[in-house]
Design a protein around this motif. Structure first.
Motif, PDB file in Angstrom:
ATOM      1  N   GLY A 121       0.826  -1.204   0.000  1.00 47.84           N
ATOM      2  CA  GLY A 121       0.000   0.000   0.000  1.00 47.84           C
ATOM      3  C   GLY A 121       0.854   1.245   0.000  1.00 47.84           C
ATOM      4  N   LYS A 126       0.118   2.206   7.646  1.00 43.47           N
ATOM      5  CA  LYS A 126      -0.850   1.135   7.448  1.00 43.47           C
ATOM      6  C   LYS A 126      -0.095  -0.100   6.969  1.00 43.47           C
ATOM      7  CE  LYS A 126      -5.487   0.261   5.706  1.00 43.47           C
ATOM      8  NZ  LYS A 126      -6.663   0.843   5.009  1.00 43.47           N
ATOM      9  N   LYS A 127      -0.207  -1.188   7.711  1.00 38.49           N
ATOM     10  CA  LYS A 127       0.541  -2.411   7.425  1.00 38.49           C
ATOM     11  C   LYS A 127      -0.411  -3.561   7.114  1.00 38.49           C
ATOM     12  CE  LYS A 127       4.243  -0.163   8.051  1.00 38.49           C
ATOM     13  NZ  LYS A 127       5.087   0.188   6.894  1.00 38.49           N
ATOM     14  N   TYR A 128       0.077  -4.449   6.249  1.00 37.25           N
ATOM     15  CA  TYR A 128      -0.746  -5.565   5.777  1.00 37.25           C
ATOM     16  C   TYR A 128      -0.060  -6.900   6.079  1.00 37.25           C
ATOM     17  CZ  TYR A 128      -3.085  -1.890   3.076  1.00 37.25           C
ATOM     18  OH  TYR A 128      -3.756  -0.760   2.702  1.00 37.25           O
ATOM     19  N   VAL A 142      -6.612 -11.040   4.269  1.00 32.02           N
ATOM     20  CA  VAL A 142      -5.679  -9.922   4.430  1.00 32.02           C
ATOM     21  C   VAL A 142      -6.047  -9.150   5.681  1.00 32.02           C
ATOM     22  CG1 VAL A 142      -4.838  -7.758   3.473  1.00 32.02           C
ATOM     23  CG2 VAL A 142      -5.216  -9.693   1.975  1.00 32.02           C
ATOM     24  N   SER A 144      -5.313  -5.736   7.732  1.00 39.51           N
ATOM     25  CA  SER A 144      -4.736  -4.387   7.641  1.00 39.51           C
ATOM     26  C   SER A 144      -4.814  -3.712   9.000  1.00 39.51           C
ATOM     27  CB  SER A 144      -5.481  -3.545   6.590  1.00 39.51           C
ATOM     28  OG  SER A 144      -6.832  -3.366   6.947  1.00 39.51           O
ATOM     29  N   PHE A 193      -8.693 -12.342   0.799  1.00 41.91           N
ATOM     30  CA  PHE A 193      -7.638 -11.946  -0.132  1.00 41.91           C
ATOM     31  C   PHE A 193      -8.042 -12.348  -1.545  1.00 41.91           C
ATOM     32  CE2 PHE A 193      -3.739 -13.069  -2.520  1.00 41.91           C
ATOM     33  CZ  PHE A 193      -3.140 -11.825  -2.545  1.00 41.91           C
ATOM     34  N   LYS A 209       0.684  -8.725  -4.870  1.00 45.84           N
ATOM     35  CA  LYS A 209       1.593  -8.784  -3.720  1.00 45.84           C
ATOM     36  C   LYS A 209       2.844  -7.933  -3.894  1.00 45.84           C
ATOM     37  CE  LYS A 209       0.292 -13.414  -2.086  1.00 45.84           C
ATOM     38  NZ  LYS A 209       0.798 -14.764  -1.763  1.00 45.84           N
ATOM     39  N   ASP A 270     -11.961  -0.343   2.019  1.00 39.11           N
ATOM     40  CA  ASP A 270     -11.481   0.632   3.012  1.00 39.11           C
ATOM     41  C   ASP A 270     -12.530   1.655   3.443  1.00 39.11           C
ATOM     42  OD1 ASP A 270      -9.135  -0.715   2.880  1.00 39.11           O
ATOM     43  OD2 ASP A 270      -7.940   0.911   2.035  1.00 39.11           O
TER      44      ASP A 270
END
Length: 534
Positions: A121, A126-128, A142, A144, A193, A209, A270
């Motif tokens: 992203g 913001k981490k996935y 997934v 987030s 996902f 990815k 989102d």
């Protein structure tokens, strides 16, 4: 070492200085090579790199390099550039992420972390993570995790309730949320996902990815979607925007990477971003235009960007767009002109309902029969309304500051331009010349009046009792002007001449004219010139 002054926004108070060596620039540039962009970093030089001329030239080159990466929409928002320019503010709280994940794993033991999805992203905080269900190892999810942003106006209690409510939302064009939770500082959301990826992945032929910079900065092939895809996807996105606006649910985060593909259907991602107060992907664009001051206007403007990207396979070079390349249909250009042109940005965005009535989307048949459901309690609706108003107010204030700064900058630029400097020089010369001419004419008039006064037999002001003749000053180049005559003085209306030679000449002429031969005395002379005879 090079000193860099960095400023965030238009306020000079929000600025700081950092010190960087050329090796730091080189390290940053190597990290940005994943974008496949050709960046203008000045080359290395081993011999003579301390010469003054070389350092000055390199300084110009490094400034040009910074200008390029800070004006590129994706590069300027990436973590590498942010940390380079503001190392103290951009540090990820991995401890908070680990604690949140640990609590989640204890409360929901059916999930398991497979791997982190690094940099997929554009957001820094913001981490996935790729997840799986233990009893269904082939199904992928997934996770987030994101910090709260500057537009978070809901109370902690309302925020937690609203985030949990997202999993109950059912709409054919909203991507399903499996689990969602929030606390006083962050939120965590889990979704299925998709191997197909987002609409942006489809446009750029990218792998879901891969890192964001690699996927979208410099695509190998630029090609838009087919006309039917543009019409169908556009209609589906407008329908879900209309649904959210009618529910009083703020969004403001539309872009092609926030639209998931599920077969031939687009689904919005989102929804939690607006609740968390996160900034929009296109905020740096719509914050420049004061007519885009509502969240519906923001969504419509973002839809214009998305439609352009679907049509041409790339984002617009500049906003506003002056002219559009050939499109699959004139109806596409008609919609784009109503959103992205200078006239549209000055007059304001069209409503979502107006876009749905335009020929590009009005004849699209939607086959999905799923009934939308999203029940929001009255109390939460009121809180969302207040939050929406606060978001719009902050946007309006930011736009006002930008507008004032732009006017000031334009005025300073105009005043300091070479053309304006030339104009001021020409005006100054004309004024000086005019002043010199007026001074010369005044001097000639004084001289003429003085001569006329002397020639008429009138008593000269130089010999009048009220203005005595100035004393002689041999050797002086000039004498200061005498004060004007008092009102009781006779006819002369000019001031006393300002130079001694002019006064002496006037007196001499007066003496010659007043000369009377009868006043001379008779004298006896002895003539010795005749010859003598002895």
């Amino acid at each position: 070492e090079y000193i860099i002054r960095v400023q965030r926004g238009v306020s000079t108070e929000n600025s700081w200085q950092i010190v960087r060596r050329y090796s730091d620039f080189d390290l940053l540039n190597n990290s940005l090579q994943i974008s496949a962009l050709s960046l203008p970093l000045p080359p290395k030089k081993l011999i003579g790199n301390m010469e003054r001329e070389f350092i000055a030239e390199r300084q110009k080159g490094l400034q040009a390099y910074l200008d390029v990466i800070t004006t590129h929409h994706i590069l300027s928002n990436c973590e590498l550039v942010k940390k380079f320019l503001d190392p103290n503010s951009y540090s990820v709280n991995y401890t908070g992420i680990a604690e949140t994940l640990g609590v989640l794993m204890l409360s929901e033991p059916k999930w398991e972390v497979v791997e982190p999805l690094k940099d997929i992203g554009w957001r820094i905080r913001k981490k996935y993570f790729l997840m799986k269900i233990k009893n269904q190892p082939k199904e992928r999810l997934v996770l987030s995790w994101a910090d709260l942003g500057p537009d978070k106006y809901l109370s902690d209690r309302d925020l937690q309730y609203a985030v949990k409510l997202l999993s109950s939302c059912s709409h054919p064009y909203i991507y399903k949320i499996t689990f969602a939770t929030a606390n006083e500082s962050s939120a965590l959301v889990i979704r299925p996902f998709s191997e197909k990826g987002t609409l942006k992945d489809l446009i750029y032929k990218a792998k879901p990815k891969d890192p964001f910079l690699k996927k979208y900065c410099n695509p190998k092939k630029i090609q838009g979607l087919e006309l039917q895809q543009i019409k169908t996807y556009g209609r589906q996105i407008l329908e879900v925007l209309k649904f959210l606006h009618e529910k009083g649910f703020p969004y403001g985060h539309l872009h092609s990477a926030n639209v998931m593909l599920d077969g031939d259907t687009c689904k919005l991602l989102d929804l939690e971003n607006s609740l968390l107060g996160l900034p929009s992907f296109y905020r740096s664009y719509f914050s420049q235009f004061r007519k885009i001051n509502t969240l519906e206007g923001v969504d419509v403007h973002c839809f214009g960007h998305l439609l352009y990207e679907m049509t041409y396979g790339r984002p617009p070079d500049t906003i506003p767009v002056e002219s559009f390349p050939p499109a699959p249909s004139v109806f596409v250009v008609s919609v784009l002109e109503s959103i992205l042109t200078c006239e549209a940005l000055k007059n304001g965005m069209p409503a979502v309902s107006r876009l749905l009535q335009m020929p590009l989307f009005s004849d699209v048949l939607l086959t999905n029969s799923e009934k939308p459901q999203f029940k929001i309690p009255t109390k939460l609706k009121e809180a969302l309304k207040i939050s929406k108003e606060c978001i719009e107010k902050r946007l309006t204030e930011e736009q006002k500051l930008i507008h004032q700064h732009r006017r000031l900058t334009r005025a300073q630029s105009h005043h300091g331009s070479e053309e304006e400097k030339k104009k001021r020089k020409i005006l100054a010369r004309k004024k000086s010349k005019r002043s010199a001419n007026e001074s010369g004419e005044e001097h000639s008039a004084k001289y003429s009046n003085s001569n006329n006064s002397a020639g008429s037999g009138a008593s000269s002001p130089l010999t009048s009792p009220s203005s005595p003749t100035p004393p002689s000053t041999a050797g002086a180049s000039s004498i200061p002007p005498a004060p004007p005559l008092p009102p009781a003085a006779p006819a002369p209306s000019t001031e006393v001449p300002t130079s001694q030679p002019d006064a002496s000449r006037g007196a001499l002429l007066s003496s010659i004219q007043n000369f009377q031969k009868g006043t001379l005395k008779k004298t006896q002379t002895c003539d010795y010139s005749a010859p003598r005879i002895s």
